[in-house]
Design an enzyme around this catalytic site. Structure first.
Site, PDB file in Angstrom:
ATOM      1  N   LYS A 169       2.102  -0.642  -1.061  1.00 16.60           N
ATOM      2  CA  LYS A 169       3.057  -0.159  -2.070  1.00 16.60           C
ATOM      3  C   LYS A 169       3.962   0.921  -1.514  1.00 16.60           C
ATOM      4  O   LYS A 169       5.105   1.042  -1.941  1.00 16.60           O
ATOM      5  CB  LYS A 169       2.327   0.306  -3.332  1.00 16.60           C
ATOM      6  CG  LYS A 169       1.674  -0.865  -4.062  1.00 16.60           C
ATOM      7  CD  LYS A 169       1.715  -0.781  -5.566  1.00 16.60           C
ATOM      8  CE  LYS A 169       1.296  -2.141  -6.137  1.00 16.60           C
ATOM      9  NZ  LYS A 169       1.142  -2.184  -7.562  1.00 16.60           N
ATOM     10  N   LYS A 191       0.013 -12.389  -1.760  1.00 15.36           N
ATOM     11  CA  LYS A 191      -0.492 -12.711  -3.105  1.00 15.36           C
ATOM     12  C   LYS A 191       0.635 -12.747  -4.141  1.00 15.36           C
ATOM     13  O   LYS A 191       1.650 -12.052  -3.985  1.00 15.36           O
ATOM     14  CB  LYS A 191      -1.612 -11.746  -3.496  1.00 15.36           C
ATOM     15  CG  LYS A 191      -1.157 -10.493  -4.184  1.00 15.36           C
ATOM     16  CD  LYS A 191      -2.290  -9.753  -4.878  1.00 15.36           C
ATOM     17  CE  LYS A 191      -1.667  -8.562  -5.580  1.00 15.36           C
ATOM     18  NZ  LYS A 191      -2.129  -8.210  -6.853  1.00 15.36           N
ATOM     19  N   LYS A 234       3.097  -9.540 -10.048  1.00 10.11           N
ATOM     20  CA  LYS A 234       4.051  -9.490 -11.163  1.00 10.11           C
ATOM     21  C   LYS A 234       5.205  -8.537 -10.902  1.00 10.11           C
ATOM     22  O   LYS A 234       6.231  -8.607 -11.546  1.00 10.11           O
ATOM     23  CB  LYS A 234       3.347  -9.189 -12.484  1.00 10.11           C
ATOM     24  CG  LYS A 234       2.698  -7.834 -12.595  1.00 10.11           C
ATOM     25  CD  LYS A 234       2.205  -7.630 -14.031  1.00 10.11           C
ATOM     26  CE  LYS A 234       0.709  -7.511 -14.138  1.00 10.11           C
ATOM     27  NZ  LYS A 234       0.134  -6.334 -13.469  1.00 10.11           N
TER      28      LYS A 234
HETATM   29  P1  ATP Z   1       1.435  -5.358  -9.478  1.00  5.99           P
HETATM   30  O1  ATP Z   1       2.383  -6.398  -8.966  1.00  5.99           O
HETATM   31  O2  ATP Z   1       2.065  -4.382 -10.419  1.00  5.99           O
HETATM   32  O3  ATP Z   1       0.657  -4.698  -8.385  1.00  5.99           O
HETATM   33  P2  ATP Z   1      -0.488  -7.370 -10.027  1.00  5.99           P
HETATM   34  O4  ATP Z   1       0.177  -8.615 -10.459  1.00  5.99           O
HETATM   35  O5  ATP Z   1      -0.963  -7.284  -8.633  1.00  5.99           O
HETATM   36  O6  ATP Z   1       0.415  -6.121 -10.382  1.00  5.99           O
HETATM   37  P3  ATP Z   1      -2.610  -5.996 -11.467  1.00  5.99           P
HETATM   38  O7  ATP Z   1      -2.302  -5.457 -12.794  1.00  5.99           O
HETATM   39  O8  ATP Z   1      -2.629  -5.028 -10.332  1.00  5.99           O
HETATM   40  O9  ATP Z   1      -1.663  -7.209 -11.061  1.00  5.99           O
HETATM   41  O10 ATP Z   1      -4.001  -6.754 -11.514  1.00  5.99           O
HETATM   42  C1  ATP Z   1      -4.707  -7.139 -12.659  1.00  5.99           C
HETATM   43  C2  ATP Z   1      -5.831  -8.041 -12.247  1.00  5.99           C
HETATM   44  O11 ATP Z   1      -5.311  -9.289 -11.792  1.00  5.99           O
HETATM   45  C3  ATP Z   1      -6.690  -7.490 -11.111  1.00  5.99           C
HETATM   46  O12 ATP Z   1      -8.044  -7.813 -11.331  1.00  5.99           O
HETATM   47  C4  ATP Z   1      -6.170  -8.219  -9.924  1.00  5.99           C
HETATM   48  O13 ATP Z   1      -7.129  -8.311  -8.910  1.00  5.99           O
HETATM   49  C5  ATP Z   1      -5.833  -9.577 -10.508  1.00  5.99           C
HETATM   50  N1  ATP Z   1      -4.798 -10.257  -9.751  1.00  5.99           N
HETATM   51  C6  ATP Z   1      -3.543  -9.805  -9.532  1.00  5.99           C
HETATM   52  N2  ATP Z   1      -2.843 -10.687  -8.798  1.00  5.99           N
HETATM   53  C7  ATP Z   1      -3.675 -11.724  -8.553  1.00  5.99           C
HETATM   54  C8  ATP Z   1      -3.539 -12.941  -7.830  1.00  5.99           C
HETATM   55  N3  ATP Z   1      -2.398 -13.256  -7.233  1.00  5.99           N
HETATM   56  N4  ATP Z   1      -4.590 -13.774  -7.778  1.00  5.99           N
HETATM   57  C9  ATP Z   1      -5.740 -13.458  -8.392  1.00  5.99           C
HETATM   58  N5  ATP Z   1      -5.948 -12.323  -9.083  1.00  5.99           N
HETATM   59  C10 ATP Z   1      -4.936 -11.462  -9.166  1.00  5.99           C
END
Ligand code: ATP
Ligand code: LTN
Length: 333
Positions: free
Chosen positions: A117, A199, A202
């Site tokens: 980040k 990965k 969002k």
């Molecule tokens: P950001 O982009 O703001 O970092 P994010 O999409 O990575 O957000 P989080 O809110 O950080 O999502 O994660 C919420 C949950 O979803 C966590 O348990 C995280 O491990 C899971 N998660 C996020 N992205 C993935 C993915 N691509 N595949 C599987 N699990 C995910």
């Protein structure tokens, strides 16, 4: 004589940093649903974590409601689980400060998410981004959680929460339960559609890289058609075939097949046909979820009522651990 077995306590959270992606749904929220009947669960919208990256206030407020509605739409039931918004339980930030003083600079410097980040937000490497995992440790330790269901990317943070708990317990006795990460066997890391070596996230600035749970069927079809694959043109998993491996995993989860069945079903068929099938399976999986979320978003009073109820229950549970921590450390309340 029958002995009563203590139910495991489970806690997890999700940031309202945007609209949930297919990765959040498959890797996190969908699995939480299954834990509700066998464990004591708490699930929260981690809005305090979200401001580590700049947000537009009105959008953050809206996304917080939407994230909560998403949890309900995924089947989380406020009668069975405690559902709440992190900022409405001040004990999280209180404990966070105390835990900051039991966390080492070196430990935080090693966190992969911090490194990723800060590379992405080079103009805003703030202290909150650095101490983010301490707030997450406070979220977990406040409730004596035994297990924390997360995607693979959050495992390192749960491990840090364990280290902090053990360090604190080493000084003051058994104050904290030492939590375990709970990682699903499938779907724990759904990859980006445009850069499948990373990965799906969002907060990715490229909207074609992710499926948002609010995407229309047309959006979903278009994004799958554009998904990056390779030149081999076979629906078979293989080392380094990030794009097709990811699509096979997504299809199998959405259509309820095993990856082997998916490979057999599309044996001899091209990527074009497979991508359309992926889109259709995902559209059907997400349809009820999207409709339910939209309905809930029309009823803010209902959501506000649930916010209040969740915050009250969570605060009551959190208070026990926080007062013990304060007593042990000599902090007057
Ligand atoms: P950001 O982009 O703001 O970092 P994010 O999409 O990575 O957000 P989080 O809110 O950080 O999502 O994660 C919420 C949950 O979803 C966590 O348990 C995280 O491990 C899971 N998660 C996020 N992205 C993935 C993915 N691509 N595949 C599987 N699990 C995910
Ligand atoms: N850091 C997590 C969200 C999160 C969380 C938590 C997950 C905040 N607090 C406590 C599990 C337990 C994320 O970014 N996915």
């Amino acid at each position: 004589m029958e002995t009563e077995i203590k139910r495991k306590r489970v806690l997890s959270g999700i940031q309202p940093s945007g609209v949930f992606t297919l990765g959040n749904y498959i890797g996190a929220v969908r699995n939480w649903n299954e834990l509700q009947d066998s464990c004591d669960c708490l699930f929260m919208v981690a809005n305090m974590h979200t401001i580590t990256v700049r947000q537009t206030p009105a959008v953050l407020r809206e996304n917080t409601y939407r994230a909560f509605a998403n949890l309900l739409a995924a089947g989380l039931d406020p009668q069975k689980s405690v559902l709440f918004v992190q900022s409405q339980v001040p004990a999280h930030t209180e404990l966070c400060w105390i835990l900051d003083c039991y966390t080492m600079f070196g430990e935080l410097s090693r966190m992969t998410q911090f490194k990723d980040k800060s590379a992405k937000n080079a103009d805003n490497i703030n202290a909150g981004l650095f101490t983010y995992p301490v707030l997450m440790a406070a979220d977990i330790l406040l409730y004596g959680a035994d297990a924390v269901p997360v995607g693979v990317d959050q495992k390192q943070h749960v491990e840090l929460a364990r280290d902090i708990a053990n360090r604190f317990n080493g000084v003051y006795g058994n104050v904290f339960t030492v939590p375990e990460p709970l990682i699903a066997k499938t779907g724990a890391k759904i990859m980006s559609l445009s850069e499948p070596q990373y990965k799906m996230s969002k907060s990715d600035p490229n909207p074609n890289s992710f499926i948002a749970v609010s995407d229309t069927p047309d959006d979903i079809l278009r994004k799958f058609k554009r998904a990056v694959t390779d030149s081999e043109a076979t629906v078979k998993r293989g080392e380094g075939r990030h794009g097709i491996n990811n699509l096979i995993e997504i299809y199998s989860i959405a259509a309820g097949t095993t990856p082997e069945e998916t490979e057999n079903r599309f044996d001899g068929k091209g990527y074009g046909e497979f991508k359309v099938a992926c889109a259709e399976a995902v559209i059907e999986m997400l349809r009820p979820f999207r409709e339910k979320t939209d309905d809930l978003m029309k009823n803010r009073d209902y959501l506000d009522g649930l916010f209040r109820q969740g915050a009250e229950t969570a605060s009551r549970i959190a208070e026990r651990v926080l007062s013990k921590v304060c007593k042990k450390t000599g902090i007057i309340r």
